[in-house]
Design an enzyme around this catalytic site. Structure first.
Site, PDB file in Angstrom:
ATOM      1  N   LEU A 129       1.127  -1.389  -0.152  1.00  0.00           N
ATOM      2  CA  LEU A 129       0.105   0.349  -0.036  1.00  0.00           C
ATOM      3  C   LEU A 129       0.572   1.783   0.261  1.00  0.00           C
ATOM      4  CD1 LEU A 129      -2.310  -0.881   3.098  1.00  0.00           C
ATOM      5  CD2 LEU A 129      -3.409  -0.572  -0.433  1.00  0.00           C
TER       6      LEU A 129
ATOM      7  N   ASP B  72     -17.982   3.684   4.539  1.00  0.00           N
ATOM      8  CA  ASP B  72     -17.354   3.470   6.171  1.00  0.00           C
ATOM      9  C   ASP B  72     -16.288   4.882   5.784  1.00  0.00           C
ATOM     10  OD1 ASP B  72     -16.931   3.171   7.832  1.00  0.00           O
ATOM     11  OD2 ASP B  72     -15.188   1.223   7.542  1.00  0.00           O
TER      12      ASP B  72
END
Length: 358
Positions: free
Chosen positions: A156, A202
């Site tokens: 990431l 979310d």
């Protein structure tokens, strides 16, 4: 029992505890299994993990076929492992450095035996599938993935500023000029997502990271879903303080739940707590359903107006994203020119982008 930041569908106060050594060392993993046999027994979690690793293998093969070139096959030995960055629903995250390029990334490690149900396996597959194809300056990049016998690793983008939530815990209230800049950037991220028919589902400060140049990065796509033209989504997911009334009512919803969350996020940044904060979960749910929205005196009139036009019970009445970024509160407070210049700096970027896309 408090709802805000204390008792939610997912605990907002996840401790950033040291991460066990078994996540990275083969020898330590063996020691862990010898000392903790009950925690590492073969179970149905193996078949759940197989769903994911098969998906990763198929995806890698498909990319290789499409590009006609051999891609580098990462292993944990390609990286120097540094400090722990945090932990989430699916795994633990370390700051790591690729040995050859010295490029710093965040590496999420997931032990396969901890994927306990087919639902979790499918959710992780969905997260990887969605995030790996997103390329936007305000969305945390998923550069790649690999796995071994015990673990799954996700490469990431590293966000040196960490979670916005941690900063909000410390400072309590953000300046409206700063909050407006984050809202402007989050609108850009959501416009991109919604153009790809993706609902985040979310949005909250814990899932907002701060990258280089102070650029906002929307992260954690574990609850994200692809929008369909024919059927609305019905899954109840996310964090209680941020749930839209149509999700609570089970009546079906679309990408407009992200607009509601944007309003709640804006409110929490400038007020210091979510708008429907209450002593119990039941009270929070009641306040959300009845939309009993109030503001402290310190909130500016323009901020109140914007938030009130996002936190609407009727989804069709919520202000669309293209109008949010033209709202007077954004225009007066957000330094959009500086943010756009930082976008250009990021677009010139990075060795890891070239390494994974060529």
């Amino acid at each position: 029992m408090k709802s805000s930041s204390h008792s939610t569908l997912h605990n907002r106060n996840v401790e950033n505890r040291p991460i066990p050594s078994e996540y990275f060392s083969g020898n330590d993993y063996k020691k862990y299994t010898d000392e903790n046999p009950k925690q590492c027994q073969a179970s149905s979690s193996h078949s759940n993990a197989d769903l994911i690793t098969n998906h990763l293998n198929e995806t890698t093969a498909a990319v290789k076929t499409a590009n006609g070139t051999r891609q580098h096959q990462w292993t944990i030995n390609d990286f120097e492992v540094g400090a722990p960055l945090g932990r989430g629903r699916f795994g633990h995250v370390y700051c790591v450095r690729e040995k050859k390029s010295k490029y710093i990334v965040a590496l999420k490690a997931i032990i396969k035996d901890q994927i306990s149900t087919p639902r979790l396996a499918k959710q992780l597959i969905s997260e990887i599938s969605i995030q790996s194809r997103l390329k936007h300056p305000n969305i945390l990049r998923l550069y790649g993935f690999f796995h071994d016998d015990q673990r799954i690793f996700l490469l990431l983008e590293y966000a040196p500023g960490g979670e916005l939530y941690r900063r909000m815990q410390k400072e309590k209230i953000l300046r409206e000029s700063e909050a407006a800049g984050y809202v402007y950037q989050l609108c850009n991220a959501l416009s991109y997502l919604h153009s790809k028919q993706i609902i985040h589902r979310d949005i909250k400060p814990e899932n907002i990271l701060i990258g280089v140049y102070g650029i906002l990065k929307l992260a954690d796509f574990g609850w994200s879903a692809e929008r369909t033209e024919t059927n609305k989504r019905t899954t109840l997911c996310g964090t209680l303080d941020y749930l839209a009334p149509e999700m609570l009512n089970g009546s079906g919803y679309d990408e407009k739940i992200d607009l509601w969350c944007l309003g709640v996020f804006t409110y929490e940044m400038i007020v210091g707590k979510p708008p429907f904060d209450s002593q119990t979960q039941q009270d929070t749910i009641r306040l959300i359903r009845t939309n009993e929205l109030s503001f402290p005196q310190a909130a500016s009139n323009h901020a109140r107006d914007l938030i009130s036009q996002l936190i609407r019970r009727n989804p069709s009445e919520r202000m669309p994203l293209n109008e949010v970024i033209q709202h007077q509160w954004i225009i007066e407070n957000a330094n959009m020119k500086a943010i756009d210049e930082n976008y250009e700096k990021i677009n010139k970027s990075t060795l890891m982008n070239h390494k994974n896309e060529n």
